[in-house]
Write an enzyme that holds these catalytic residues in place. Structure first.
Site, PDB file in Angstrom:
ATOM      1  CG  HIS A   3      -3.143   3.646   2.112  1.00 27.67           C
ATOM      2  ND1 HIS A   3      -3.851   3.354   0.740  1.00 27.67           N
ATOM      3  CD2 HIS A   3      -3.079   2.287   3.161  1.00 27.67           C
ATOM      4  CE1 HIS A   3      -4.167   2.029   1.065  1.00 27.67           C
ATOM      5  NE2 HIS A   3      -3.644   1.141   2.239  1.00 27.67           N
ATOM      6  CB  CYS A  24      -1.158  -0.080   1.400  1.00 29.99           C
ATOM      7  SG  CYS A  24      -1.871  -0.853   1.220  1.00 29.99           S
ATOM      8  CG  ASN A  59      -7.072  -0.468   1.163  1.00 30.15           C
ATOM      9  OD1 ASN A  59      -5.811   0.085   0.007  1.00 30.15           O
ATOM     10  ND2 ASN A  59      -5.935  -1.170   1.887  1.00 30.15           N
TER      11      ASN A  59
END
Ligand code: UT7
Length: 335
Positions: free
Chosen positions: A256, A116, A286
Site C-alpha cells: 500500500h 486502505c 495514497n
C-alpha cells in the site's frame, strides 16, 4: 477433482489527468516540495475534476478497460465487488452503479469498506466465491476520490492523498497459480486515530459538522505511522516464514502506498532489494483502495507466470494484512 484456485487474470487502472503538484499545494498551505518528498515521498497526485463526478466514474473506467483488455463481455461477469471509503453515496453501493455504467447485467454485487486494506480484504472475499466452484468471473474494483474528503487547508493531511481506481478479474484455474494465503487483522481501537468524524449515522451532516470541518479526513499521523510501520512488516515477514519464502525467492512486494518511509521499512524487514518493490507513490500519492491494483497494473508487463508476490496493506480502522499469490500469466497480454 483438482483443487480450484482463484487467479488474477487481468488488471486495469484508471487515473484522472489533473496533476496536483507539491508546488501547487505550497500555494494552498504552508508546505514545500522538500518537506513532502522527505517525509512522505510524494511529488504529485491525480485529482478528479468534473461536477458531480464521484468515485464510481473512475471505477467504471477501470472496469470498462479491464473487460476490453481481457476480452470479457459484461454479460459474462458473475459478481462485482467494489471497495472504497468515498463511494458516490452512502447507498446504493458503487458496485451497483458501476455495473449499470458498464453494462454488467447478469451479476450481483456489493461494496466492502476496510479503508486502505479494502483492496486485499475484498480480493480475499472474491477468492472464496471463485474457489467454491460456482463463480467463473469475478471483478474486484478499488476506487477512491480522496480529494472529496481531503481538507486543503490542513497541511498535515492534504499532501498525502490522491484519486484513482483499478480493477482485477478473478477466474478459476486448476494450475499451481493464484491466491495462496492471507493473514489479516483489525483493531477497532485504532478508529480514533484515522477517520471521518461526521456524515455517518453517529453524527449526521449538519451546519455544525460542516463548520467544524468534520466531513474531512482526520488523522493523527504519528500514531498511525507507528502502527502501520510495525503491522505491515509483521504480517509480511510472518507470511514469508509461513511459506518458507526467502527474500531471494520472493519476486515482488506490492505495498500500500501511504508513505515512502513505511514502504522502505517494510521492504527492509523483509530483506528485499528496492528493485523488487513496486512503488508509484511519487506519482499518485495514497489513493486508498486503488494503490495496490494500480501497482499491479503499472508493473503488469514485467510480471511472469509463477512470479511470487506479497501484497501488503495497512489502513484506518485499524485494518492490515498481507496476501501471498503466484502470478497467473506472462506480461500485459494476459492468459
Ligand atoms: O493509508 C492510511 C494510513 N496512513 C498512513 O500510513 C499515514 C501515516 N503517517 C504519516 O505518514 C506521517 O505521520 C505524516 C506524513 C502524516 C506526517 O509525518 P511526520 O514525520 O509524522 O510529521 P509530524 O506529524 O511529526 O510533524 C513534524 C513537523 C511538525 O512541526 P513541529 O510541530 O515539529 O514544528 C508539523 O507541523 O512537520 C510539520 N508538518 C509539516 N511541515 C511542512 C506537518 N505537515 C507538514 C507539511 N509541510 N505538509
Amino acid at each position: 477433482m483438482d483443487k480450484i484456485n482463484a487467479a488474477i487474470t487481468g488488471v486495469n487502472g484508471w487515473v484522472p489527468e489533473y496533476k496536483l503538484t507539491n508546488d501547487e499545494l505550497a500555494t494552498m498551505v504552508d508546505t514545500s516540495d522538500e518537506w513532502i518528498m522527505q517525509r512522505i515521498g510524494i511529488k504529485e497526485r491525480r485529482i478528479l475534476k468534473g461536477k458531480e463526478r464521484g468515485s464510481s466514474y473512475m471505477g467504471a473506467k477501470a472496469v470498462e478497460g479491464l473487460l476490453k483488455k481481457t476480452g470479457t463481455s459484461p454479460e459474462e461477469v458473475d459478481l462485482i465487488i467494489a471497495t472504497g471509503v468515498t463511494p458516490d453515496m452512502l447507498f446504493p453501493a458503487n458496485a451497483n452503479i458501476i455495473a449499470d455504467l458498464v453494462g454488467i447485467k447478469n451479476a450481483w454485487g456489493y461494496d466492502i469498506n476496510a479503508a486502505c486494506s479494502g483492496f486485499i480484504f475484498t480480493l480475499q472475499t472474491a477468492v472464496q466465491y471463485v474457489e467454491s466452484g460456482k463463480y467463473k468471473k469475478v471483478i474486484v474494483v478499488g476506487m477512491d476520490k480522496m480529494s472529496s474528503i481531503t481538507d486543503y487547508t490542513d497541511r498535515t493531511t492534504c499532501p498525502l492523498f490522491g484519486d484513482g481506481a483499478a480493477a482485477v478479474l478473478l477466474e478459476p484455474t486448476s494450475e499451481d497459480v493464484g491466491i495462496i494465503d492471507h493473514i489479516f487483522g483489525v483493531d477497532g481501537s485504532g478508529r480514533h486515530y484515522l477517520h471521518q468524524k461526521a456524515g455517518g449515522s453517529a453524527k449526521p451532516a449538519s451546519h455544525k459538522t460542516i463548520d467544524a470541518r468534520e466531513h474531512f479526513i482526520y488523522q493523527e499521523g504519528q500514531a498511525v505511522f507507528k502502527f502501520a510501520v510495525t503491522k505491515m512488516a509483521d504480517v509480511s515477514v510472518e507470511m514469508m516464514k509461513k511459506h518458507n519464502l526467502t527474500s531471494d525467492e520472493l519476486d515482488w512486494l506490492v505495498p500500500h502506498q501511504a508513505n515512502m518511509r513505511i514502504i522502505e521499512a517494510t521492504a527492509r524487514r523483509m530483506g528485499l532489494q528496492r528493485e523488487k518493490v513496486m512503488i508509484n507513490i511519487e506519482k499518485y500519492g495514497n489513493t486508498t483502495t486503488a494503490t495496490i491494483p494500480l501497482c499491479l497494473w503499472e508493473w503488469e508487463d514485467q510480471l511472469k507466470k509463477g512470479d511470487k508476490l506479497i501484497l501488503a496493506a495497512f489502513g484506518g480502522g485499524f485494518t492490515w494484512g498481507s496476501m501471498y499469490l503466484k502470478w497467473a500469466y506472462d506480461g500485459a497480454g494476459r492468459k
